[in-house]
Design an enzyme around this catalytic site. Structure first.
Site, PDB file in Angstrom:
ATOM      1  N   LYS A   7     -26.422  15.110  -5.609  1.00 41.91           N
ATOM      2  CA  LYS A   7     -25.507  15.825  -6.495  1.00 41.91           C
ATOM      3  C   LYS A   7     -24.221  16.380  -5.683  1.00 41.91           C
ATOM      4  CE  LYS A   7     -26.720  19.739  -8.516  1.00 41.91           C
ATOM      5  NZ  LYS A   7     -27.215  20.661  -9.583  1.00 41.91           N
ATOM      6  N   ARG A 299      -1.158   1.898   1.433  1.00 39.24           N
ATOM      7  CA  ARG A 299      -2.438   2.090   1.927  1.00 39.24           C
ATOM      8  C   ARG A 299      -2.770   2.554   3.186  1.00 39.24           C
ATOM      9  NH1 ARG A 299      -4.228  -4.103   1.678  1.00 39.24           N
ATOM     10  NH2 ARG A 299      -6.179  -3.258   2.572  1.00 39.24           N
ATOM     11  N   HIS A 329      11.217  -4.907  -3.687  1.00 41.31           N
ATOM     12  CA  HIS A 329      10.164  -5.460  -4.516  1.00 41.31           C
ATOM     13  C   HIS A 329       9.355  -6.648  -4.289  1.00 41.31           C
ATOM     14  CE1 HIS A 329      14.614  -6.611  -5.814  1.00 41.31           C
ATOM     15  NE2 HIS A 329      14.365  -7.231  -4.836  1.00 41.31           N
ATOM     16  N   ASN A 352      -1.068 -11.780   7.454  1.00 43.23           N
ATOM     17  CA  ASN A 352      -1.931 -11.256   8.579  1.00 43.23           C
ATOM     18  C   ASN A 352      -3.274 -11.356   8.894  1.00 43.23           C
ATOM     19  OD1 ASN A 352      -2.144  -9.772   6.121  1.00 43.23           O
ATOM     20  ND2 ASN A 352      -2.763  -7.995   7.317  1.00 43.23           N
TER      21      ASN A 352
END
Length: 430
Positions: A7, A299, A329, A352
């Site tokens: 919890k 990211r 874009h 990549n």
């Protein structure tokens, strides 16, 4: 919680509740920290590794007093003050903790200091009956309280400050003659021989979490206060209720955050940055004057330089954009470095990953990458080079050169009309 996760490790603003609490405790520079845990010891030990906290185990759950008693060995030889806190009450501030300790040291030297609060709905909280000076006359659990006592609005949060030299002596004196048959920590307050005191705080600060519903409620309270803090510090939130922060989000002055922006952990944004609507940032650094979004995703490892632009539907991962570079874009830039002033055309991707390893792409300063290009890493695009639209780049591109990788365009006059006629005839024959 109906969860395999302990919890107290459920997150608020991207950080486990327990670590929120320990971070606030850490601001007081405690000599020792002890975490008492029952089930789920392995999870808790892993979570607190590196915090300096000692883990003590409560094998049987026999009440809050019994739980605190399990810290006896970890506090051996300690003669200072002890704060007793709860891992599922994550928002209590270091300032409130300090106030509890200060009250413990006042001239009347109370045996214990209890943190009280007055919720909108007192519900089943334990009650505190105190005089006008905050000296406690009685503390009682709701299930053991009379109707008159239940009418009292001052409630017991369970948080307490006690001198270490008194704590375990007091715990040895309490019994379990109550409705639950448990050893209640608050019972040490009512033992004869000394007085105890209560100080009050706001109800939000001692909000506890026992369900996913309460978890969402505490998250909402944390976010609401963080939004206010951000605006006080010079950030414009166009629609504050739609912006979500992480516990460690850092924003400079004159940052503008448009609606529906989410900050994951590890984001630092410098001054004069605009983050447009529906963008998601995590583990990223954004330098002064840059623009992000709308609908951009940064990211971990994204490093956006001064006045750089990351536009709509652009994803940046473990890549650096130099000063003034643009990816306006529909592009993916991963494991790459993009030089100052470079322009990344729509639909460009850095290829990549080959299914086993990641490779880097280097794009030089002032380079121009035409739309719908695929840069197959490892790739090097020299300074000032131009990659023509639609190119698939598999070899280094020299500085200031043109890279054109396309099949020759051919045209056959009348072919399309003849094709349609053949197909119509074939269809009619069936």
């Amino acid at each position: 919680m109906k969860s395999a996760l302990h919890k107290v490790l459920h997150p608020i603003a991207g950080r486990p509740m327990l670590l929120h609490l320990l971070a606030s405790v850490g601001e007081l520079a405690p000599e020792r920290q002890v975490v008492v845990v029952g089930a789920g010891r392995d999870q808790v030990e892993k979570a607190v590794a590196g915090t300096g906290a000692i883990v003590a185990v409560q094998e049987q759950q026999l009440g809050t007093g019994h739980a605190v008693a399990q810290a006896h060995d970890a506090l051996a030889g300690f003669a200072g003050d002890v704060l007793i806190l709860y891992g599922d009450v994550p928002l209590v501030s270091s300032a409130t903790m300090r106030a509890m300790l200060d009250r413990l040291s006042r001239g009347d030297e109370p045996r214990a200091v209890v943190l009280g609060f007055r919720p909108d709905d007192a519900a089943a909280y334990g009650r505190i009956i105190a005089d006008g000076q905050g000296i406690i006359e009685k503390m009682v659990e709701f299930k053991d309280a009379s109707e008159a006592e239940r009418a009292v609005t001052l409630c017991n949060s369970g948080l307490m400050a006690v001198r270490a030299t008194d704590l375990f002596v007091l715990l040895d004196q309490i019994g379990n003659d109550n409705a639950a048959g448990e050893y209640y920590l608050p019972d040490i307050v009512m033992l004869p021989g000394a007085t105890s005191a209560v100080i009050e705080t706001d109800a939000w600060e001692v909000a506890g979490v026992n369900s996913r519903i309460e978890l969402a409620g505490v998250e909402a309270m944390w976010q609401a206060r963080r939004r206010i803090d951000a605006m006080r510090e010079g950030v414009t939130l166009v629609a504050p209720e739609t912006v979500f922060f992480s516990h460690d989000t850092v924003l400079g002055r004159d940052v503008v955050v448009e609606p529906n922006v989410v900050f994951g952990p590890g984001v630092t944004v410098a001054d004069d940055v605009t983050i447009h609507a529906f963008s998601h940032l995590e583990g990223a650094t954004v330098a002064s004057g840059a623009g992000i979004g709308p609908y951009a995703r940064l990211r971990p490892g994204a490093d956006i330089g001064p006045k750089a632009k990351v536009g709509n539907f652009v994803e940046i991962k473990k890549a650096t954009l130099g000063e003034g570079a643009k990816a306006n874009h529909l592009s993916y830039i991963g494991d790459a470095s993009v030089g100052a002033g470079a322009n990344i055309g729509a639909g460009t991707i850095t290829c990549n990953y080959d299914g086993f390893f990641k490779y880097k792409t280097e794009i030089g300063a002032g380079a121009f990458i035409g739309s719908n290009s695929a840069l197959v890493a490892p790739a090097v695009i020299g300074d000032g080079a131009i990659v023509a639209a639609g190119s698939v780049v598999t070899r280094p591109v020299e500085a200031d050169s043109l890279c054109l990788v396309r099949a020759e365009q051919m045209g056959k006059v009348g072919w399309a009309a003849a094709f349609r006629d053949r197909m119509k005839a074939k269809k009619a024959a069936k």
